[in-house]
Write a protein that holds these residues in place. Structure first.
Motif, PDB file in Angstrom:
ATOM      1  N   CYS A 151     -16.975   1.782  -4.788  1.00  0.00           N
ATOM      2  CA  CYS A 151     -16.345   2.615  -5.828  1.00  0.00           C
ATOM      3  C   CYS A 151     -16.573   2.032  -7.217  1.00  0.00           C
ATOM      4  O   CYS A 151     -16.881   2.765  -8.166  1.00  0.00           O
ATOM      5  CB  CYS A 151     -14.850   2.757  -5.559  1.00  0.00           C
ATOM      6  N   GLU A 165     -11.019   5.043 -12.538  1.00  0.00           N
ATOM      7  CA  GLU A 165     -10.662   5.772 -11.324  1.00  0.00           C
ATOM      8  C   GLU A 165     -11.606   6.951 -11.153  1.00  0.00           C
ATOM      9  O   GLU A 165     -11.814   7.742 -12.064  1.00  0.00           O
ATOM     10  CB  GLU A 165      -9.218   6.264 -11.411  1.00  0.00           C
ATOM     11  N   ASN A 168     -11.648  12.784  -7.337  1.00  0.00           N
ATOM     12  CA  ASN A 168     -11.608  12.974  -5.884  1.00  0.00           C
ATOM     13  C   ASN A 168     -12.890  13.565  -5.302  1.00  0.00           C
ATOM     14  O   ASN A 168     -13.186  13.357  -4.131  1.00  0.00           O
ATOM     15  CB  ASN A 168     -10.428  13.850  -5.492  1.00  0.00           C
ATOM     16  N   LEU A 171     -14.937  11.007  -3.620  1.00  0.00           N
ATOM     17  CA  LEU A 171     -14.246  10.174  -2.627  1.00  0.00           C
ATOM     18  C   LEU A 171     -14.006  10.926  -1.318  1.00  0.00           C
ATOM     19  O   LEU A 171     -13.824  12.139  -1.328  1.00  0.00           O
ATOM     20  CB  LEU A 171     -12.892   9.724  -3.191  1.00  0.00           C
ATOM     21  N   THR A 173     -11.650  11.970   1.924  1.00  0.00           N
ATOM     22  CA  THR A 173     -10.213  12.228   2.009  1.00  0.00           C
ATOM     23  C   THR A 173      -9.512  10.951   2.447  1.00  0.00           C
ATOM     24  O   THR A 173     -10.119  10.074   3.073  1.00  0.00           O
ATOM     25  CB  THR A 173      -9.906  13.341   3.030  1.00  0.00           C
ATOM     26  N   ALA A 174      -8.248  10.855   2.132  1.00  0.00           N
ATOM     27  CA  ALA A 174      -7.483   9.664   2.491  1.00  0.00           C
ATOM     28  C   ALA A 174      -7.460   9.451   4.005  1.00  0.00           C
ATOM     29  O   ALA A 174      -7.603   8.330   4.483  1.00  0.00           O
ATOM     30  CB  ALA A 174      -6.064   9.768   1.945  1.00  0.00           C
TER      31      ALA A 174
END
Length: 184
Positions: A151, A165, A168, A171, A173-174
């Motif tokens: 990241c 940061e 999303n 990235l 998904t959690a």
């Protein structure tokens, strides 16, 4: 109007249902039979190749086997993120027991198989969602430390600030990240 009223086979129905369950939008157009036939054919081809290995492009359910036994791969391998002297990224699947190392290239994800010496590189960074996808396809874990580096490098390349940061869209998904993140 198309008069082709061919019924779908069970395999074609399964492929179509599998595709539709992903809840991906394909537009509001009504498909004629020719379009449906083409869609089913694409889905069948994406589902499996002759050896039973999935060959779709960037589908998470494809197993990209690097070890002979997928159970060994799940238990003993980890996904690493490394840089070479030119600062190019290398994604490596390493068997922590035997020390065997397998370089995962963009072409590996494209073909869903281990491809050696393609000349393709990830460049200076890899999108975190693609790194996570590689872990999912390999069915191996990565550490939080490794993912943070992925990241950080991507944010640095994209925004010029490694500690920024990421939105999303870049990235996983959690829940997927938690599934693929292992212990150190």
């Amino acid at each position: 109007m198309v008069d082709n009223r061919t019924l779908l086979s069970q395999e074609e129905i399964d492929a179509l249902v599998s595709f539709l369950k992903r809840k991906e939008k394909i537009g509001n157009d009504v498909l004629d039979q020719t379009s449906i036939d083409r869609l089913v054919e694409i889905l069948k081809e994406a589902k499996t190749s002759g050896d039973g290995a999935a060959k779709s492009r960037f589908y998470g359910n494809a197993v990209l086997s690097v070890e002979k036994d997928i159970a060994v791969q799940r238990e003993q391998c980890t996904l690493l993120y490394e840089k070479d002297e030119k600062n190019f990224v290398h994604v490596v699947c390493e068997n922590v027991v035997t020390g065997a190392r397998y370089e995962i290239t963009p072409e590996c994800l494209n073909r869903s198989c281990l491809v050696e010496s393609t000349g393709e590189t990830w460049g200076y960074a890899i999108m975190p969602v693609l790194f996570d996808l590689a872990a999912m396809q390999l069915q191996v874990k990565y550490t939080a430390e490794v993912f943070s580096k992925v990241c950080s490098d991507y944010a640095g390349l994209l925004f010029g600030k490694p500690n920024m940061e990421l939105p999303n869209v870049y990235l996983p998904t959690a829940s997927r990240m938690l599934d693929n993140m292992g212990q150190k």
